[in-house]
Design a protein around this motif. Sequence first.
Motif, PDB file in Angstrom:
ATOM      1  N   ILE A   1       0.867  -1.181   0.000  1.00 50.46           N
ATOM      2  CA  ILE A   1       0.000   0.000   0.000  1.00 50.46           C
ATOM      3  C   ILE A   1       0.903   1.231   0.000  1.00 50.46           C
ATOM      4  CG2 ILE A   1      -1.804   1.271   1.237  1.00 50.46           C
ATOM      5  CD1 ILE A   1      -2.544  -1.438   2.581  1.00 50.46           C
ATOM      6  N   GLY A   2       0.825   2.034  -1.061  1.00 52.40           N
ATOM      7  CA  GLY A   2       1.757   3.127  -1.249  1.00 52.40           C
ATOM      8  C   GLY A   2       1.369   4.426  -0.563  1.00 52.40           C
ATOM      9  N   PRO A   3       2.235   5.449  -0.683  1.00 54.35           N
ATOM     10  CA  PRO A   3       1.954   6.770  -0.114  1.00 54.35           C
ATOM     11  C   PRO A   3       0.633   7.326  -0.627  1.00 54.35           C
ATOM     12  CG  PRO A   3       4.253   6.628  -0.803  1.00 54.35           C
ATOM     13  CD  PRO A   3       3.574   5.392  -1.318  1.00 54.35           C
ATOM     14  N   SER A   4      -0.126   7.928   0.272  1.00 54.36           N
ATOM     15  CA  SER A   4      -1.461   8.439  -0.053  1.00 54.36           C
ATOM     16  C   SER A   4      -1.925   9.305   1.105  1.00 54.36           C
ATOM     17  CB  SER A   4      -2.431   7.273  -0.285  1.00 54.36           C
ATOM     18  OG  SER A   4      -2.367   6.351   0.799  1.00 54.36           O
ATOM     19  N   LEU A   5      -3.124   9.835   0.989  1.00 51.82           N
ATOM     20  CA  LEU A   5      -3.652  10.706   2.039  1.00 51.82           C
ATOM     21  C   LEU A   5      -3.792   9.920   3.343  1.00 51.82           C
ATOM     22  CD1 LEU A   5      -4.618  13.701   2.073  1.00 51.82           C
ATOM     23  CD2 LEU A   5      -6.943  12.806   1.920  1.00 51.82           C
ATOM     24  N   GLY A   6      -3.110  10.378   4.376  1.00 53.06           N
ATOM     25  CA  GLY A   6      -3.087   9.650   5.640  1.00 53.06           C
ATOM     26  C   GLY A   6      -4.218  10.033   6.576  1.00 53.06           C
TER      27      GLY A   6
ATOM     28  N   PHE B   1     -10.537   9.903   8.494  1.00 60.23           N
ATOM     29  CA  PHE B   1     -10.624   8.457   8.279  1.00 60.23           C
ATOM     30  C   PHE B   1      -9.248   7.861   7.999  1.00 60.23           C
ATOM     31  CE2 PHE B   1     -15.005   9.447   7.949  1.00 60.23           C
ATOM     32  CZ  PHE B   1     -15.710   8.270   8.138  1.00 60.23           C
ATOM     33  N   ASN B   2      -9.075   6.626   8.447  1.00 58.83           N
ATOM     34  CA  ASN B   2      -7.827   5.904   8.202  1.00 58.83           C
ATOM     35  C   ASN B   2      -8.039   4.914   7.058  1.00 58.83           C
ATOM     36  OD1 ASN B   2      -5.465   4.362   8.257  1.00 58.83           O
ATOM     37  ND2 ASN B   2      -5.233   4.611  10.464  1.00 58.83           N
ATOM     38  N   PHE B   3      -7.827   5.388   5.834  1.00 55.84           N
ATOM     39  CA  PHE B   3      -8.015   4.529   4.676  1.00 55.84           C
ATOM     40  C   PHE B   3      -6.891   3.513   4.517  1.00 55.84           C
ATOM     41  CE2 PHE B   3     -11.219   7.622   3.625  1.00 55.84           C
ATOM     42  CZ  PHE B   3     -12.170   6.875   2.954  1.00 55.84           C
ATOM     43  N   TRP B   4      -5.763   3.746   5.150  1.00 54.03           N
ATOM     44  CA  TRP B   4      -4.707   2.723   5.144  1.00 54.03           C
ATOM     45  C   TRP B   4      -5.211   1.465   5.853  1.00 54.03           C
ATOM     46  CZ3 TRP B   4      -0.534   6.570   7.335  1.00 54.03           C
ATOM     47  CH2 TRP B   4      -0.178   7.485   6.334  1.00 54.03           C
TER      48      TRP B   4
ATOM     49  N   CYS C   1       2.007   9.967   4.262  1.00 52.55           N
ATOM     50  CA  CYS C   1       0.927  10.858   3.844  1.00 52.55           C
ATOM     51  C   CYS C   1       1.416  11.797   2.753  1.00 52.55           C
ATOM     52  CB  CYS C   1       0.401  11.653   5.029  1.00 52.55           C
ATOM     53  SG  CYS C   1      -0.880  12.860   4.564  1.00 52.55           S
ATOM     54  N   THR C   2       0.728  11.815   1.628  1.00 50.90           N
ATOM     55  CA  THR C   2       1.134  12.655   0.509  1.00 50.90           C
ATOM     56  C   THR C   2       0.943  14.149   0.806  1.00 50.90           C
ATOM     57  OG1 THR C   2      -1.041  12.091  -0.414  1.00 50.90           O
ATOM     58  CG2 THR C   2       0.873  10.975  -1.335  1.00 50.90           C
ATOM     59  N   LYS C   3      -0.125  14.508   1.469  1.00 54.32           N
ATOM     60  CA  LYS C   3      -0.362  15.918   1.771  1.00 54.32           C
ATOM     61  C   LYS C   3       0.698  16.464   2.717  1.00 54.32           C
ATOM     62  CE  LYS C   3      -3.808  19.243   3.402  1.00 54.32           C
ATOM     63  NZ  LYS C   3      -5.153  19.442   4.011  1.00 54.32           N
ATOM     64  N   CYS C   4       1.213  15.640   3.590  1.00 60.35           N
ATOM     65  CA  CYS C   4       2.257  16.062   4.533  1.00 60.35           C
ATOM     66  C   CYS C   4       3.646  16.055   3.910  1.00 60.35           C
ATOM     67  CB  CYS C   4       2.261  15.150   5.758  1.00 60.35           C
ATOM     68  SG  CYS C   4       0.811  15.319   6.817  1.00 60.35           S
TER      69      CYS C   4
END
Length: 257
Positions: free
Chosen positions: A172-177, A204-207, A230-233
């Motif tokens: 599971i790759g980098p994404s909105l955390g 929400f924790n989509f991870w 987290c991509t946004k961070c």
Amino acid sequence: MLINKKNGLEYLRFPNLAKYPELDHGIFTRKGGLSEAPFNGLNVAYSVNDDYEKVTGNRNLILKSFGGEFLICAHQVHGIDVHVITDDYFDRPESAGKKLPECDALITDIPGKYIMIQVADCQPVLLYDPVKKIIAGIHSGWRSSVKNIIGNTVSEMKEKKDSDPADIVAGIGPSLGPCCAEFINYKNEIPEKLWSYKDGQDYFNFWHISHDQLIEAGVLTENIFSSNVCTKCNTESYFSHRGELKTGRFAAVIGLK
């Protein structure tokens, strides 16, 4: 995750997938590449109004890093459809007008044809069945996630390619955390059965959702690795729609050598 640098590009590899010598994969950061601001770096999406030649050059840099024949892409629509790739589905500069499959997950067992998922906050999920030698790339945005595109992809691997989910290895790759995945209208957007993945506010924790969907589909816990980035961070390394609005898309790539 394991950090690799090649051709001026930086990409991360999942340690559980990296142990298979017949497999190439990488989550490419935005560093390097040809695109200029606001897409500065390694933007791989034609759809964001970046310069066509620069995007093509970025894709070719990625392909050169692996030595594959083609990058296979999808027309990502935030759905749950899955396509099994044959030689009819590929994307290359000289056939840019070719109609791409409208779906959000791709499966193939063809060596040299590399699946590329394009993301900027959505989750890129990479799957590999080392027994049947089958790969899959999933574009799991929140709309696809709540409809369980991950479970749908594993089911397609099982039905169409006779995969045993217990053999599948997943990243599971980098994404909105969970720090940034705020859904103030979640009662209208997210099914109640998933509200347990929400914190005390509206995040929400989509991870964790993706991890549990893999488990429910039959993938073993020990075969799952999540980057928890987290991509946004981390917009210095990854494109983020929520963090930047007008931005590019980074690439998650997987292929059989």
